[in-house]
Motif scaffolding. Structure first.
Motif, PDB file in Angstrom:
ATOM      1  N   LEU A 104      24.699   2.804  32.188  1.00  0.00           N
ATOM      2  CA  LEU A 104      23.916   2.972  30.964  1.00  0.00           C
ATOM      3  C   LEU A 104      23.137   1.696  30.686  1.00  0.00           C
ATOM      4  O   LEU A 104      23.702   0.591  30.674  1.00  0.00           O
ATOM      5  N   VAL A 105      21.835   1.839  30.456  1.00  0.00           N
ATOM      6  CA  VAL A 105      20.961   0.692  30.203  1.00  0.00           C
ATOM      7  C   VAL A 105      20.234   0.911  28.896  1.00  0.00           C
ATOM      8  O   VAL A 105      19.658   1.983  28.669  1.00  0.00           O
ATOM      9  N   GLY A 106      20.294  -0.092  28.002  1.00  0.00           N
ATOM     10  CA  GLY A 106      19.549   0.047  26.766  1.00  0.00           C
ATOM     11  C   GLY A 106      20.176  -0.697  25.617  1.00  0.00           C
ATOM     12  O   GLY A 106      21.147  -1.443  25.783  1.00  0.00           O
ATOM     13  N   ALA A 107      19.618  -0.469  24.412  1.00  0.00           N
ATOM     14  CA  ALA A 107      20.074  -1.200  23.243  1.00  0.00           C
ATOM     15  C   ALA A 107      19.814  -0.389  21.986  1.00  0.00           C
ATOM     16  O   ALA A 107      19.089   0.610  22.000  1.00  0.00           O
ATOM     17  N   GLY A 108      20.449  -0.826  20.893  1.00  0.00           N
ATOM     18  CA  GLY A 108      20.187  -0.227  19.596  1.00  0.00           C
ATOM     19  C   GLY A 108      20.967   1.046  19.352  1.00  0.00           C
ATOM     20  O   GLY A 108      21.891   1.413  20.090  1.00  0.00           O
ATOM     21  N   ASP A 109      20.561   1.780  18.292  1.00  0.00           N
ATOM     22  CA  ASP A 109      21.260   3.005  17.894  1.00  0.00           C
ATOM     23  C   ASP A 109      21.190   4.089  18.963  1.00  0.00           C
ATOM     24  O   ASP A 109      22.114   4.895  19.114  1.00  0.00           O
ATOM     25  N   VAL A 111      17.471   5.970  45.645  1.00  0.00           N
ATOM     26  CA  VAL A 111      18.775   6.151  46.307  1.00  0.00           C
ATOM     27  C   VAL A 111      19.373   7.520  46.016  1.00  0.00           C
ATOM     28  O   VAL A 111      20.536   7.777  46.353  1.00  0.00           O
ATOM     29  N   GLY A 112      18.598   8.412  45.389  1.00  0.00           N
ATOM     30  CA  GLY A 112      19.045   9.785  45.185  1.00  0.00           C
ATOM     31  C   GLY A 112      20.011   9.987  44.037  1.00  0.00           C
ATOM     32  O   GLY A 112      20.730  10.991  44.016  1.00  0.00           O
ATOM     33  N   LEU A 113      20.024   9.085  43.061  1.00  0.00           N
ATOM     34  CA  LEU A 113      20.897   9.242  41.902  1.00  0.00           C
ATOM     35  C   LEU A 113      20.171   9.980  40.780  1.00  0.00           C
ATOM     36  O   LEU A 113      18.989   9.704  40.522  1.00  0.00           O
ATOM     37  N   PRO A 114      20.828  10.896  40.092  1.00  0.00           N
ATOM     38  CA  PRO A 114      20.215  11.523  38.930  1.00  0.00           C
ATOM     39  C   PRO A 114      19.982  10.487  37.835  1.00  0.00           C
ATOM     40  O   PRO A 114      20.838   9.609  37.606  1.00  0.00           O
ATOM     41  N   VAL A 115      18.846  10.569  37.175  1.00  0.00           N
ATOM     42  CA  VAL A 115      18.495   9.572  36.163  1.00  0.00           C
ATOM     43  C   VAL A 115      17.875  10.253  34.955  1.00  0.00           C
ATOM     44  O   VAL A 115      17.126  11.229  35.094  1.00  0.00           O
ATOM     45  N   ASN A 116      18.224   9.731  33.781  1.00  0.00           N
ATOM     46  CA  ASN A 116      17.603  10.195  32.541  1.00  0.00           C
ATOM     47  C   ASN A 116      17.088   8.992  31.773  1.00  0.00           C
ATOM     48  O   ASN A 116      17.846   8.056  31.479  1.00  0.00           O
ATOM     49  N   VAL A 117      15.794   9.012  31.485  1.00  0.00           N
ATOM     50  CA  VAL A 117      15.185   8.014  30.608  1.00  0.00           C
ATOM     51  C   VAL A 117      14.860   8.735  29.313  1.00  0.00           C
ATOM     52  O   VAL A 117      14.036   9.660  29.301  1.00  0.00           O
ATOM     53  N   ASN A 175      29.280   3.163  43.339  1.00  0.00           N
ATOM     54  CA  ASN A 175      30.173   4.160  42.734  1.00  0.00           C
ATOM     55  C   ASN A 175      29.587   4.786  41.473  1.00  0.00           C
ATOM     56  O   ASN A 175      30.312   5.324  40.642  1.00  0.00           O
ATOM     57  N   VAL A 176      28.279   4.714  41.342  1.00  0.00           N
ATOM     58  CA  VAL A 176      27.585   5.274  40.174  1.00  0.00           C
ATOM     59  C   VAL A 176      27.220   6.724  40.454  1.00  0.00           C
ATOM     60  O   VAL A 176      26.707   7.056  41.528  1.00  0.00           O
ATOM     61  N   LEU A 177      27.512   7.614  39.480  1.00  0.00           N
ATOM     62  CA  LEU A 177      27.156   9.019  39.681  1.00  0.00           C
ATOM     63  C   LEU A 177      25.907   9.426  38.919  1.00  0.00           C
ATOM     64  O   LEU A 177      25.298  10.457  39.222  1.00  0.00           O
ATOM     65  N   ALA A 178      25.480   8.612  37.921  1.00  0.00           N
ATOM     66  CA  ALA A 178      24.250   8.916  37.187  1.00  0.00           C
ATOM     67  C   ALA A 178      23.802   7.669  36.446  1.00  0.00           C
ATOM     68  O   ALA A 178      24.614   6.793  36.120  1.00  0.00           O
ATOM     69  N   VAL A 179      22.491   7.602  36.191  1.00  0.00           N
ATOM     70  CA  VAL A 179      21.903   6.470  35.470  1.00  0.00           C
ATOM     71  C   VAL A 179      21.248   6.992  34.200  1.00  0.00           C
ATOM     72  O   VAL A 179      20.479   7.957  34.235  1.00  0.00           O
ATOM     73  N   LEU A 180      21.559   6.318  33.063  1.00  0.00           N
ATOM     74  CA  LEU A 180      20.982   6.693  31.779  1.00  0.00           C
ATOM     75  C   LEU A 180      20.300   5.480  31.159  1.00  0.00           C
ATOM     76  O   LEU A 180      20.859   4.363  31.201  1.00  0.00           O
ATOM     77  N   CYS A 181      19.137   5.716  30.583  1.00  0.00           N
ATOM     78  CA  CYS A 181      18.417   4.647  29.899  1.00  0.00           C
ATOM     79  C   CYS A 181      18.051   5.128  28.506  1.00  0.00           C
ATOM     80  O   CYS A 181      17.420   6.185  28.362  1.00  0.00           O
ATOM     81  N   ALA A 182      18.450   4.349  27.485  1.00  0.00           N
ATOM     82  CA  ALA A 182      18.143   4.715  26.101  1.00  0.00           C
ATOM     83  C   ALA A 182      17.784   3.444  25.346  1.00  0.00           C
ATOM     84  O   ALA A 182      18.587   2.516  25.265  1.00  0.00           O
ATOM     85  N   GLY A 183      16.579   3.408  24.813  1.00  0.00           N
ATOM     86  CA  GLY A 183      16.131   2.196  24.148  1.00  0.00           C
ATOM     87  C   GLY A 183      15.992   1.039  25.109  1.00  0.00           C
ATOM     88  O   GLY A 183      16.219  -0.116  24.761  1.00  0.00           O
TER      89      GLY A 183
END
Length: 484
Positions: A17-22, A97-103, A74-82
């Motif tokens: 998980l990458v990001g900051a804030g609420d 690298v073929g990982l599911p990602v949500n921005v 060992n990461v199964l998904a990447v999430l970015c919020a803020g």
């Protein structure tokens, strides 16, 4: 459907998980409530967990360093919020690298999206709009929350505890499925939903003959039956709750040609779908063959749905099919649907009855000119009678000729209403004398004709200003006659 709903096993890896804030803290709450292990890169350096419980906080790793160079083994998904511009860069890295990602709020850089979620333990409902409108998804979720039993997850886990043992006792798949349906829909399921699980377990264990409980016949096969279901005129939202349940329970569905694709989508995914309808001017398989197909499928132990446009008992030959099924000893039932005449009336605001103006309704069919010629039009001349003609486009000239010859006024309002309740529905309104011309304004059927003074109350009539136009025509005609 652009996004396929899937469920990730959050025990199989770490969510980065990458990001900051609420925004990022909202994702933390969601992920930890689902049991995920989270590696969090706070882009602002603030690792405040926002009041999470200790058990949830224990599953969060406060990561340092640059997420763009972090280990992803060992990461199964990447999430970015803020996460700002870092989110776009992380998206490129994850995709490489073929990982599911949500921005968050960025469909262009996301390979998956978060649905609105209804969480009932072992039962989870995900509602998505393809990212187009999360607010609509939330509204749908709220509706589901309101009707879904609070203990539906308990019921799922209850059944899960007995599945293996019942699989051994009921080897036939269709019979086993019917067994569980009887459990869910009957007293045992009610006990679980009421919080009386121990009593439910006792009742289930007391079933000594599971196959008999499921409804097997003497040969050990499930007994089939047939349900005639009215599909309505086309709008899937007009299906009754009972119709939807029948479509979800069916093993095989025999459907008419005019049943819309949107309604066919309501059928259970693994049910067989067999078209048996016909269009005007094209050969079909014949009613006798349809009857035999229904009988054969039911005798094979299948739950059969005969899906018919409109209502099965309004020009749908439902009576013939029920009679054939009864003679064959097949259990059957009927689920009514909204017939096309009523669908047209509601969509285009045609009151089929109107106090002191229209006190009777007649429904008839005129598939072709010969059908119209067989009608006794003399009994249909009362101006307080509304006439609804099904399949009347081809026979429209004969319908007009029959009514005019019998004495119905040529100025009687009429409407041609095509593909009613569907997105491409169309209407043309005018007077009886111009009925064939109205047909020419319609881009294909199916269509119903509505004849009577009530058509003058319809929305298309008001929008067309026909009363004013006919008044001007009369004035001009009178002036010409006076000039002569």
């Amino acid at each position: 459907m652009r996004f396929l709903p899937v469920f990730l096993d959050l025990q199989s890896g770490v969510v980065l998980l990458v990001g900051a804030g609420d925004l990022v803290r909202a994702k933390l709450r969601l992920l930890t409530s689902a049991g995920a292990r989270v590696r969090w890169f706070a882009t602002d350096g603030n690792y405040d967990l926002g009041g999470l419980e200790d058990a949830e906080a224990a599953r969060i790793e406060a990561a340092t360093g640059d997420p763009l160079t972090a280990d992803l083994s060992n990461v199964l998904a990447v999430l970015c919020a803020g996460a700002g511009d870092i989110g776009v860069a992380m998206s490129a890295r994850a995709k490489a690298v073929g990982l599911p990602v949500n921005v968050m709020d960025d469909l262009a850089h996301s390979t998956f999206i978060f649905p609105a979620i209804v969480d009932r333990g072992d039962v989870v409902v995900a509602v998505g709009t393809g990212g187009a409108s999360p607010v609509v998804a939330r509204r749908v979720r709220e509706r589901i929350e309101a009707v879904l039993p609070a203990r539906i997850g308990d019921l799922a886990s209850f059944i899960g505890g007995f599945r293996k043992s019942m699989h051994e006792r009921i080897p036939e798949f269709s019979l086993r499925r019917r067994f569980w349906e009887r459990v869910i829909d009957g007293p045992i399921g009610a006990l679980v939903l009421a919080g009386r699980r121990t009593e439910a377990e006792t009742a289930l264990k007391d079933i000594t003959d599971p196959s008999g409980f499921a409804g097997a016949n003497a040969q050990g096969k499930a007994e089939g039956w047939v349900t005639l279901v009215g599909a309505g005129p086309g709008d899937p939202d007009l299906l009754t709750v009972k119709a939807l349940r029948a479509l979800q329970d069916a093993d095989v569905v025999f459907y008419d040609e005019l049943v819309s694709a949107e309604i066919l989508d309501r059928i259970r995914r693994d049910a067989s779908r067999i078209p048996v309808g016909r269009r005007v001017g094209k050969p079909g398989i014949g009613q006798d063959n349809i009857n035999q197909l229904l009988i054969d499928a039911a005798k094979a132990g299948q739950r059969v749905v005969r899906l018919k446009g409109g209502d099965p008992f309004v020009f749908g030959r439902g009576g013939e099919e029920i009679e054939a099924l009864r003679q064959a000893g097949i259990a059957c039932s009927v689920v009514p649907g909204i017939t096309a005449g009523l669908g047209a009336a509601s969509q285009f605001e045609v009151p089929l009855t109107y106090r002191r103006e229209a006190t009777r309704i007649t429904f008839l069919t005129a598939h072709k000119a010969s059908d119209a010629e067989k009608v006794d039009w003399s009994v249909l001349t009362d101006d307080k009678m509304t006439i609804v003609v099904y399949m009347g486009m081809t026979a429209a000239p004969s319908v007009r000729a029959g009514l005019l010859a019998a004495g119905r006024s040529p100025q009687t309002p009429v409407g041609v209403f095509a593909r009613v309740t569907r997105p491409d529905a169309q209407a043309a309104v005018g007077r009886l004398e111009s009925l064939p011309d109205l047909i020419e304004q319609i881009d294909g059927g199916p269509a119903v004709l509505i004849i009577g003074d009530v058509v003058a109350h319809s929305a298309p009539w008001r929008q067309s200003n026909l009363d004013e136009q006919f008044y001007l025509d009369d004035v001009i005609s009178n002036l010409l006659e006076a000039a002569e």
